[in-house]
Motif scaffolding. Structure first.
Motif, mmCIF file in Angstrom:
data_model
loop_
_atom_site.group_PDB
_atom_site.id
_atom_site.type_symbol
_atom_site.label_atom_id
_atom_site.label_comp_id
_atom_site.label_asym_id
_atom_site.label_seq_id
_atom_site.Cartn_x
_atom_site.Cartn_y
_atom_site.Cartn_z
ATOM 1 N N ARG B 130 0.835 -0.929 -0.084
ATOM 2 C CA ARG B 130 0.025 -0.065 -0.068
ATOM 3 C C ARG B 130 1.005 1.172 0.120
ATOM 4 N N LYS B 131 1.761 1.232 0.559
ATOM 5 C CA LYS B 131 3.004 2.386 0.809
ATOM 6 C C LYS B 131 3.335 2.555 -0.569
ATOM 7 N N LYS B 132 4.029 1.649 -1.284
ATOM 8 C CA LYS B 132 4.876 1.467 -2.630
ATOM 9 C C LYS B 132 3.491 2.005 -3.536
ATOM 10 N N ALA B 133 2.469 1.558 -3.517
ATOM 11 C CA ALA B 133 1.337 2.043 -4.276
ATOM 12 C C ALA B 133 1.201 3.542 -4.069
ATOM 13 N N GLU B 134 0.804 3.971 -2.906
ATOM 14 C CA GLU B 134 0.625 5.250 -2.683
ATOM 15 C C GLU B 134 1.791 6.404 -3.242
ATOM 16 N N SER B 135 3.019 5.639 -2.922
ATOM 17 C CA SER B 135 3.943 6.569 -3.453
ATOM 18 C C SER B 135 4.048 6.720 -5.122
ATOM 19 N N LEU B 136 3.724 5.670 -5.754
ATOM 20 C CA LEU B 136 3.607 5.372 -7.209
ATOM 21 C C LEU B 136 2.527 6.557 -7.626
ATOM 22 N N LEU B 137 1.227 6.388 -7.016
ATOM 23 C CA LEU B 137 0.312 7.197 -7.275
ATOM 24 C C LEU B 137 0.420 8.909 -7.005
ATOM 25 N N GLU B 138 1.441 8.964 -5.997
ATOM 26 C CA GLU B 138 1.679 10.500 -5.607
ATOM 27 C C GLU B 138 2.637 10.813 -6.755
#
Ligand SMILES: Nc1ncnc2c1ncn2[C@@H]1O[C@H](COP(=O)(O)OP(=O)(O)OP(=O)(O)O)[C@@H](O)[C@H]1O
Ligand SMILES: [Mg+2]
Lengths: 301, 251
Positions: B130-138
């Motif tokens: 989730r953290k990785k995904a959120e940083s990719l989305l950011e």
């Protein structure tokens, strides 16, 4: 009072059947009309074990689940590779085969005469015999089924199931072994359906092949679709409504012979009404009949 | 430089039409290769063959020197090749974040045994992902849309999201099928910069695109193909001025 308990036990049995079928139909988008066959496998395995080998209830229950799941794998591995329509036909064929086996292996299954005198469950020395005791057993197993299924659909595994339902090609493109997920969920559905069969066999103490026909499969599908495909609570609501509703017909004073026919018509009509005007069912999230985008099956073009 | 992908003598026919005709090529590590050619040239078919969605009639595909022909698509993704689709695919009913989460490989929670017996491990990996995904989305300015169903995004945002999914899959080689076709200039710039960033991170990228300016701007090397054959190969400038290419386009 016993009558009401009886209805509640039936609701538990059909909740188990519809929740487990919902994993396939609602979450993964695979329409199986063989659910009653797995229900039957569970009932017959438990009944035969109890009658012939006099093994304890919990062992019979476990074995019924395992047998149904293994048969699920044997049926699922080849048939789940087929396209939607052909898969439906394959499960239909399997349903017919199971019925014929139950009906024709007279020495083993009792054939059309069925298996009478199935012993009541005994769990750690406690014999379950009254309606209330059966309701508690059926209720606990229904809760277990619901918990088990909800754990699956809320997990990353469940996320893949939904992805497979919506777009198999994309699911493969993000690295999912679509065939394997389908077979796994098919096995789970089959195993859980067997639980319902075990309860039914030991509760009624008599089974014959007519309880496990394609009509029964379609009844379970109706519960899933009317309750709401892709929503486990919907399957519970669907089971309550579709089991209780025809009972209400009795109070209208219809003679039994007519009531049976009216019941069939009622299910059919309900199913058509829901498919036309509320394809997502009472509380479903997945409109079953609108998912006709066949783009989801081929790579590109 | 090392060749990350190599294909040899690929043939693929559809009802007598050659989509790949003795097609051989390679992709070097850390390069952006453009694959261009007229409609029906066989570009998408090439992607489909490399990613295992279509079997070739004959020929071989090597990734990191290992043969991957005839592997299933999911195994090829696990090896490190990800793709996008010309006709844009995502799970539109799932939200943006779930699409990205779905794309991570080797998730404990995607095993049934894991679901029931490794609760803590699943929660942990899910949190990490989730953290990785959120940083990719950011990074791609899609954060605000994280909880929207992917189908509600604009066409350009969906194309960008499908690239983000490839990144989540941790691909070493990205195959992008018309990543900027039909999208607005600002989204085009964003996608361009994402692709350039990926190159900086050491990834290799193959881009199919009809937009010649885009190809000229971003590609290290270009292959022009027609009727399944490689017609021309070289720097963008060389290919563009190749008489055979000009001829093919004039036809
Ligand atoms: N799955 C398929 N079945 C039948 N024919 C196909 C299939 N995929 C591609 N073709 C045919 O193969 C040829 C090459 O198609 P392909 O999609 O690879 O072209 P392309 O270079 O990607 O074209 P475009 O620029 O229009 O996307 C075309 O003639 C196409 O009609
Ligand atoms: Mg194409």
């Amino acid at each position: 009072m016993e009558y009401i308990l009886h209805i509640l036990i039936l609701i538990c049995i059909y909740t188990i059947l519809s929740v487990s079928l919902n994993l396939l139909v609602g979450y993964t988008g695979i329409l199986s009309i063989a659910h009653a066959a797995f229900y039957g496998v569970g009932a017959y395995v438990a009944a035969l074990m109890a009658l012939r080998l006099e093994t304890p209830f919990l062992l019979n229950l476990g074995l019924a689940i395992v047998c149904a799941a293994i048969i699920g794998a044997i049926v699922g591995v080849p048939s789940l590779r087929l396209k939607d329509d052909y898969f439906v036909i394959a499960t239909f064929a399997f349903q017919i085969i199971i019925f014929s086996i139950l009906n024709n292996l007279v020495d083993f299954t009792g054939g059309p005469l069925g298996l009478p005198g199935i012993p009541q469950p005994e769990i750690f020395g406690f014999v379950i015999s009254t309606h209330l005791e059966f309701l508690i057993l059926a209720g606990l197993l229904a809760i277990f089924t619901y918990w088990f299924s909800s754990r699956i659909v809320k997990s990353p595994f469940g996320r893949v199931l939904k992805a497979v339902r919506e777009d198999e090609v994309f699911s493969q493109a993000v690295g999912k072994n679509v065939a394997s997920f389908k077979v796994q969920v098919f096995m789970v559905g089959a195993g859980l359906a067997a639980i319902a069969g075990v309860i039914y066999a030991t509760y009624i103490t008599y089974i014959d092949p007519t309880s496990f026909t394609v009509m029964e499969s379609i009844f379970i599908i109706s519960i899933v679709i009317i309750g709401g495909a892709g929503n486990l609570k919907g399957s519970v609501v669907g089971a309550v409504v579709l089991v209780a509703l025809p009972e209400l017909l009795r109070f209208v004073g219809l003679p039994n012979a007519i009531a049976a026919n009216v019941r069939q018509i009622l299910y059919g009509a309900l199913l058509v009404i829901f498919m036309l005007w509320r394809p997502q069912g009472f509380i479903g999230e997945f409109a079953f009949n609108t998912n006709t985008e066949d783009k989801s099956k081929k790579p590109d073009g | 430089m090392d060749k990350i992908l190599k294909t040899q003598n690929l043939f693929k026919k559809f009802d007598g039409i050659s989509a790949l005709n003795n097609f051989s090529c390679f992709v070097e590590k850390n390069e952006i290769l453009g694959l261009i050619g007229p409609n029906g040239a066989g570009k998408t078919t090439f992607f489909n063959v490399v990613t295992g969605f279509l079997p070739s009639d004959s020929g071989d595909v090597y990734f990191h020197g290992k043969q991957i022909s005839n592997k299933s698509p999911y195994r090829i993704v696990a090896d490190g090749i990800s793709r996008t689709f010309q006709d844009l695919r995502l799970i539109r009913q799932l939200n943006v974040l779930d699409n990205v989460l779905l794309s991570f490989q080797n998730q404990a929670g995607e095993k049934l045994s894991g679901v029931f017996f490794q609760k803590n491990k699943i929660i942990q990996t899910e949190l990490q992902n989730r953290k990785k995904a959120e940083s990719l989305l950011e990074y791609t300015d899609l954060s605000e849309l994280a909880n929207e169903p992917a189908g509600n995004l604009s066409y350009g945002q969906q194309k960008l999201l499908s690239i983000v999914c490839c990144l989540a899959a941790d691909a070493k080689l990205l195959l992008l099928d018309e990543p900027v076709a039909g999208i607005n200039p600002s989204m085009r710039e964003k996608i361009l910069s994402v692709i350039e960033d990926q190159k900086k991170e050491g990834k290799s990228i193959v881009i199919i695109e009809h937009d010649m300016d885009f190809i000229m701007e971003i590609c290290d090397r270009v292959i022009f193909m027609d009727t399944g054959e490689k017609i021309s190969e070289g720097t963008p400038g060389e290919v563009r001025n190749d008489p055979k290419v000009i001829e093919a386009y004039l036809e």
